[in-house]
Motif scaffolding. Structure first.
Motif, PDB file in Angstrom:
ATOM      1  N   VAL A   1       0.839  -1.198   0.000  1.00 64.01           N
ATOM      2  CA  VAL A   1       0.000   0.000   0.000  1.00 64.01           C
ATOM      3  C   VAL A   1       0.873   1.248   0.000  1.00 64.01           C
ATOM      4  N   GLY A   2       1.915   1.252   0.806  1.00 64.18           N
ATOM      5  CA  GLY A   2       2.834   2.390   0.833  1.00 64.18           C
ATOM      6  C   GLY A   2       3.493   2.627  -0.514  1.00 64.18           C
ATOM      7  N   LEU A   3       3.906   1.555  -1.179  1.00 63.07           N
ATOM      8  CA  LEU A   3       4.501   1.690  -2.515  1.00 63.07           C
ATOM      9  C   LEU A   3       3.497   2.281  -3.494  1.00 63.07           C
ATOM     10  N   LEU A   4       2.275   1.790  -3.453  1.00 64.47           N
ATOM     11  CA  LEU A   4       1.247   2.274  -4.379  1.00 64.47           C
ATOM     12  C   LEU A   4       0.900   3.735  -4.113  1.00 64.47           C
ATOM     13  N   GLU A   5       0.873   4.133  -2.864  1.00 68.50           N
ATOM     14  CA  GLU A   5       0.615   5.538  -2.545  1.00 68.50           C
ATOM     15  C   GLU A   5       1.718   6.429  -3.116  1.00 68.50           C
ATOM     16  N   GLN A   6       2.955   5.981  -3.000  1.00 69.47           N
ATOM     17  CA  GLN A   6       4.069   6.758  -3.552  1.00 69.47           C
ATOM     18  C   GLN A   6       4.018   6.784  -5.078  1.00 69.47           C
ATOM     19  N   ASN A   7       3.617   5.684  -5.673  1.00 68.26           N
ATOM     20  CA  ASN A   7       3.478   5.651  -7.129  1.00 68.26           C
ATOM     21  C   ASN A   7       2.372   6.589  -7.581  1.00 68.26           C
ATOM     22  N   ALA A   8       1.301   6.638  -6.829  1.00 68.42           N
ATOM     23  CA  ALA A   8       0.211   7.556  -7.163  1.00 68.42           C
ATOM     24  C   ALA A   8       0.704   9.003  -7.093  1.00 68.42           C
ATOM     25  N   ASP A   9       1.562   9.302  -6.133  1.00 70.56           N
ATOM     26  CA  ASP A   9       2.136  10.652  -6.039  1.00 70.56           C
ATOM     27  C   ASP A   9       2.977  10.966  -7.277  1.00 70.56           C
ATOM     28  N   LEU A  10       3.792  10.010  -7.705  1.00 68.88           N
ATOM     29  CA  LEU A  10       4.623  10.215  -8.897  1.00 68.88           C
ATOM     30  C   LEU A  10       3.750  10.353 -10.140  1.00 68.88           C
ATOM     31  N   GLU A  11       2.754   9.513 -10.263  1.00 68.14           N
ATOM     32  CA  GLU A  11       1.850   9.612 -11.420  1.00 68.14           C
ATOM     33  C   GLU A  11       1.124  10.958 -11.414  1.00 68.14           C
TER      34      GLU A  11
ATOM     35  N   GLN B   1       2.351  13.746 -10.339  1.00 66.70           N
ATOM     36  CA  GLN B   1       3.332  14.710 -10.862  1.00 66.70           C
ATOM     37  C   GLN B   1       3.325  14.686 -12.392  1.00 66.70           C
ATOM     38  N   LEU B   2       3.269  13.490 -12.954  1.00 69.55           N
ATOM     39  CA  LEU B   2       3.234  13.361 -14.415  1.00 69.55           C
ATOM     40  C   LEU B   2       1.959  13.966 -14.981  1.00 69.55           C
ATOM     41  N   VAL B   3       0.823  13.671 -14.373  1.00 68.44           N
ATOM     42  CA  VAL B   3      -0.455  14.229 -14.837  1.00 68.44           C
ATOM     43  C   VAL B   3      -0.398  15.753 -14.793  1.00 68.44           C
ATOM     44  N   ASN B   4       0.066  16.293 -13.679  1.00 62.80           N
ATOM     45  CA  ASN B   4       0.149  17.751 -13.548  1.00 62.80           C
ATOM     46  C   ASN B   4       1.083  18.359 -14.591  1.00 62.80           C
TER      47      ASN B   4
ATOM     48  N   LEU C   1       0.052  11.711 -23.853  1.00 61.47           N
ATOM     49  CA  LEU C   1       0.741  11.253 -22.652  1.00 61.47           C
ATOM     50  C   LEU C   1      -0.108  11.514 -21.404  1.00 61.47           C
ATOM     51  N   LEU C   2      -0.777  12.664 -21.380  1.00 63.39           N
ATOM     52  CA  LEU C   2      -1.652  12.999 -20.259  1.00 63.39           C
ATOM     53  C   LEU C   2      -2.742  11.938 -20.088  1.00 63.39           C
ATOM     54  N   GLU C   3      -3.361  11.552 -21.177  1.00 58.91           N
ATOM     55  CA  GLU C   3      -4.428  10.548 -21.115  1.00 58.91           C
ATOM     56  C   GLU C   3      -3.895   9.204 -20.621  1.00 58.91           C
ATOM     57  N   ASP C   4      -2.694   8.830 -21.078  1.00 57.22           N
ATOM     58  CA  ASP C   4      -2.082   7.582 -20.598  1.00 57.22           C
ATOM     59  C   ASP C   4      -1.847   7.642 -19.088  1.00 57.22           C
ATOM     60  N   GLU C   5      -1.318   8.760 -18.611  1.00 55.87           N
ATOM     61  CA  GLU C   5      -1.013   8.882 -17.189  1.00 55.87           C
ATOM     62  C   GLU C   5      -2.285   8.962 -16.351  1.00 55.87           C
ATOM     63  N   GLN C   6      -3.323   9.583 -16.867  1.00 60.09           N
ATOM     64  CA  GLN C   6      -4.602   9.602 -16.154  1.00 60.09           C
ATOM     65  C   GLN C   6      -5.145   8.181 -16.019  1.00 60.09           C
ATOM     66  N   HIS C   7      -4.954   7.393 -17.061  1.00 58.33           N
ATOM     67  CA  HIS C   7      -5.372   5.987 -17.005  1.00 58.33           C
ATOM     68  C   HIS C   7      -4.553   5.234 -15.957  1.00 58.33           C
ATOM     69  N   HIS C   8      -3.229   5.496 -15.908  1.00 56.09           N
ATOM     70  CA  HIS C   8      -2.387   4.867 -14.885  1.00 56.09           C
ATOM     71  C   HIS C   8      -2.876   5.247 -13.489  1.00 56.09           C
ATOM     72  N   MET C   9      -3.226   6.510 -13.303  1.00 56.76           N
ATOM     73  CA  MET C   9      -3.732   6.962 -11.997  1.00 56.76           C
ATOM     74  C   MET C   9      -4.990   6.185 -11.613  1.00 56.76           C
ATOM     75  N   GLN C  10      -5.897   6.020 -12.572  1.00 58.85           N
ATOM     76  CA  GLN C  10      -7.132   5.278 -12.288  1.00 58.85           C
ATOM     77  C   GLN C  10      -6.824   3.835 -11.895  1.00 58.85           C
ATOM     78  N   GLU C  11      -5.891   3.210 -12.606  1.00 59.53           N
ATOM     79  CA  GLU C  11      -5.519   1.833 -12.280  1.00 59.53           C
ATOM     80  C   GLU C  11      -4.908   1.737 -10.882  1.00 59.53           C
ATOM     81  N   LEU C  12      -4.046   2.706 -10.545  1.00 64.75           N
ATOM     82  CA  LEU C  12      -3.443   2.707  -9.210  1.00 64.75           C
ATOM     83  C   LEU C  12      -4.482   2.899  -8.121  1.00 64.75           C
ATOM     84  N   GLU C  13      -5.404   3.819  -8.351  1.00 67.26           N
ATOM     85  CA  GLU C  13      -6.452   4.058  -7.358  1.00 67.26           C
ATOM     86  C   GLU C  13      -7.328   2.814  -7.187  1.00 67.26           C
ATOM     87  N   THR C  14      -7.622   2.128  -8.283  1.00 69.21           N
ATOM     88  CA  THR C  14      -8.399   0.888  -8.201  1.00 69.21           C
ATOM     89  C   THR C  14      -7.643  -0.159  -7.397  1.00 69.21           C
TER      90      THR C  14
END
Length: 169
Positions: free
Chosen positions: A87-97, A99-102, A126-139
């Motif tokens: 969970v901690g790893l995924l939270e950090q990945n969501a933070d990095l993703e 940054q990419l979205v922003n 690229l924005l759309e790809d990263e938004q999709h990654h964010m959704q997958e991470l949140e799921t």
């Protein structure tokens, strides 16, 4: 299009994007190995898939920079973040993703402002790809029980509970 015709800030957005994508590659690759050591082969495989996707993004950015006549250079990679559990790893990945979205969102808005539709479309993809990654991470995070509270609020809620426990003796 030559480098002379590209706004210098667009080249800056590309360089920063390369740094962020390579940071993500490094982070996901490291995490794949880490969770593999923990015995979580399924999560290791998911992190390896993310590594490949982020590497493909980095390759697209390099190709875009070369097509604009710019020499690809990642300015600075962020250090790999670590955590004691998945969970901690995924939270950090969501933070990095995030940054990419922003970053991509800002790049799209800037490119549109300077009427650079080609680079706006590139960053939008690229924005759309990263938004999709964010959704997958949140799921994935939700499947594991969701994000944990952060910061002082987390400390305060534990502290209040401890004080209440002491008060009831």
């Amino acid at each position: 299009m030559t480098m002379d015709a590209v706004h210098p800030r667009v080249l800056g957005f590309l360089g920063r994007a390369l740094s962020l994508e390579l940071t993500a590659v490094q982070q996901y690759m490291t995490q794949a190995s880490l969770v593999g050591l923990w015995g979580d082969a399924a999560s290791a495989d998911r992190f390896r898939e993310e590594t490949v996707e982020e590497m493909q993004h980095a390759e697209r950015i390099v190709q875009q920079m070369l097509s604009l006549g710019a020499a690809p250079a990642a300015s600075q990679l962020q250090p790999v973040t670590h955590a004691a559990d998945l969970v901690g790893l995924l939270e950090q990945n969501a933070d990095l993703e995030q940054q990419l979205v922003n970053h991509y969102d800002e790049a799209v808005r800037f490119c549109r402002l300077v009427n650079d539709q080609n680079n706006a479309a590139f960053f939008q993809s690229l924005l759309e790809d990263e938004q999709h990654h964010m959704q997958e991470l949140e799921t994935w995070l939700n499947e594991l029980g969701g994000r944990r509270p952060r910061g002082y609020g987390r400390y305060g809620s534990r502290r209040r509970g401890a004080l209440q426990d002491r008060a009831t003796f």
